[in-house]
Design an enzyme around this catalytic site. Structure first.
Site, short mmCIF file in Angstrom:
data_model
loop_
_atom_site.label_atom_id
_atom_site.label_comp_id
_atom_site.label_asym_id
_atom_site.label_seq_id
_atom_site.Cartn_x
_atom_site.Cartn_y
_atom_site.Cartn_z
N CYS A 144 0.93 -1.24 -0.06
CA CYS A 144 0.07 0.08 -0.06
C CYS A 144 0.93 1.53 0.10
CB CYS A 144 -1.00 0.11 1.23
SG CYS A 144 -2.22 0.96 1.00
N LYS A 165 -12.76 7.61 -1.62
CA LYS A 165 -11.96 6.69 -1.28
C LYS A 165 -12.36 5.03 -2.10
CE LYS A 165 -10.46 4.09 3.14
NZ LYS A 165 -10.55 4.17 4.27
N SER A 194 -8.26 -0.27 0.55
CA SER A 194 -8.69 0.63 1.18
C SER A 194 -7.56 1.89 1.00
CB SER A 194 -8.59 0.17 2.71
OG SER A 194 -9.07 1.14 3.40
N HIS A 236 -4.69 -5.00 -0.11
CA HIS A 236 -4.45 -5.55 1.12
C HIS A 236 -4.75 -7.08 1.14
CE1 HIS A 236 -3.14 -2.01 3.20
NE2 HIS A 236 -4.24 -1.24 2.41
N GLU A 238 -3.27 -9.18 3.12
CA GLU A 238 -3.20 -9.38 4.46
C GLU A 238 -4.31 -9.03 5.36
OE1 GLU A 238 -2.19 -5.14 4.62
OE2 GLU A 238 -1.97 -6.76 3.20
N ARG A 250 -15.43 2.57 12.27
CA ARG A 250 -14.49 3.56 13.07
C ARG A 250 -14.95 4.89 12.32
NH1 ARG A 250 -8.81 3.27 10.85
NH2 ARG A 250 -9.92 4.06 8.88
#
Length: 314
Positions: A144, A165, A194, A236, A238, A250
């Site tokens: 990233c 985003k 993300s 991502h 992971e 969040r």
């Protein structure tokens, strides 16, 4: 074969419960083999979550791996206890002074996409680390923002701010099925995305680099940099099953404008538990990276950083 971790690291107990093969230092030292040395330069605020995510994937390899944790020398984290950092991390300065070399290094992302690279407080040290990899690391994986920083440092490729985003589980195309890093991959796959920035395929290819995975929606995802012995992955693999949910919850709690992550929740309904549809490709990718590293890294660790031509000539 297992991943070598300190038995007191939080990831050790969690991965043991999941069935991942882990080995304590004292047992690994009794085995008469050279484990692969893989380090994680962890730039994320939640250090324990990030180190566990990467250890889970690396620990699925059939090879023994010695896993080291590195942090920036001057930057102090506010989200992880000082005791944890002192017990398990070494600063880059400390690692550099030892002269130790690594078969692999992962440079994580960081939540600072809105900043120009030159405005990042630890940018000078990070650039020093990138240069250090050329003599002390056999294969580097930038993830990233970490990948965007590396490709900018070595090739001047710019990141571009998005209007909204890129957030969700996005389908990607396998552009090079013959690549050793994509061995066993489907023709297309889902990958968590993300980020507020993107890199453009034309600019990457103009820099002489090869795009291995691309998306019509969110652009290049995996780039090979043969000259620098590096891979740059901008998304991502992971991530845990609930990572996108935690980011979404969040931002909602903080009153930030955020879209429901695309193609993540069943029926796009955030009240339903999300399903992980990238786990198999995540394990495949990291196993391929480690296998390629194992096949090409010198057995004599002191020779890490030499050119492949020099190594093949001996």
């Amino acid at each position: 074969m297992p991943i070598k971790l300190p038995s007191t690291l939080p990831a050790f107990a969690e991965l043991s419960r999941e069935g991942v093969m882990v080995m304590a230092d004292e047992l690994a030292e009794k085995q008469d083999i050279r484990p692969l040395r893989i380090a994680l330069l962890n730039l994320m605020p939640k250090k324990i979550t990030t180190e566990t995510q990467f250890a889970r994937l690396i620990g699925a390899s059939p090879l023994q791996v010695e896993f080291s944790l590195i942090r920036m020398s001057e930057h102090e984290t506010r989200n992880t206890s000082a005791l944890h950092m002192e017990a398990f991390y070494r600063t880059f300065r400390e690692v550099k002074e030892t002269g130790k070399k690594f078969d692999g290094l992962i440079v994580t992302g960081a939540p600072i996409e809105h900043l120009d690279f030159d405005d990042v407080t630890y940018w000078d040290e990070l650039r020093e680390i990138f240069e250090w990899t050329q003599t002390h690391v056999h294969s580097t994986l930038g993830v990233c923002w970490g990948g965007m920083a590396m490709i900018n440092h070595f090739h001047g490729v710019k990141k571009h701010i998005l209007d909204a985003k890129a957030f969700g589980c996005v389908r990607h195309d396998n552009l090079d099925p013959a690549s050793p890093y994509l061995r066993g991959f489907s023709d297309d796959m889902v990958m968590p995305v993300s980020r507020w920035t993107e890199l453009r395929r034309s600019e990457i290819e103009d820099a002489g680099l090869k795009v291995l995975i691309d998306s019509a929606e969110t652009g290049p995802a995996l780039v090979e940099d043969t000259a620098c012995r590096a891979l740059y992955i901008f998304n991502h693999f992971e991530y845990d099953s609930a990572t996108l949910k935690e980011e979404y919850d969040r931002d909602i709690a903080a009153g930030k404008p955020i879209n429901v992550p695309d193609n993540y929740y069943p029926n796009n309904d955030p009240s339903l538990p999300p399903k992980n549809r990238w786990r198999s490709h995540a394990h495949l990718f990291y196993n391929n990276w480690i296998n390629e590293m194992y096949l090409t890294t010198p057995f004599d660790a002191s020779r890490i950083g030499e050119s492949m031509t020099d190594l093949r000539g001996t």
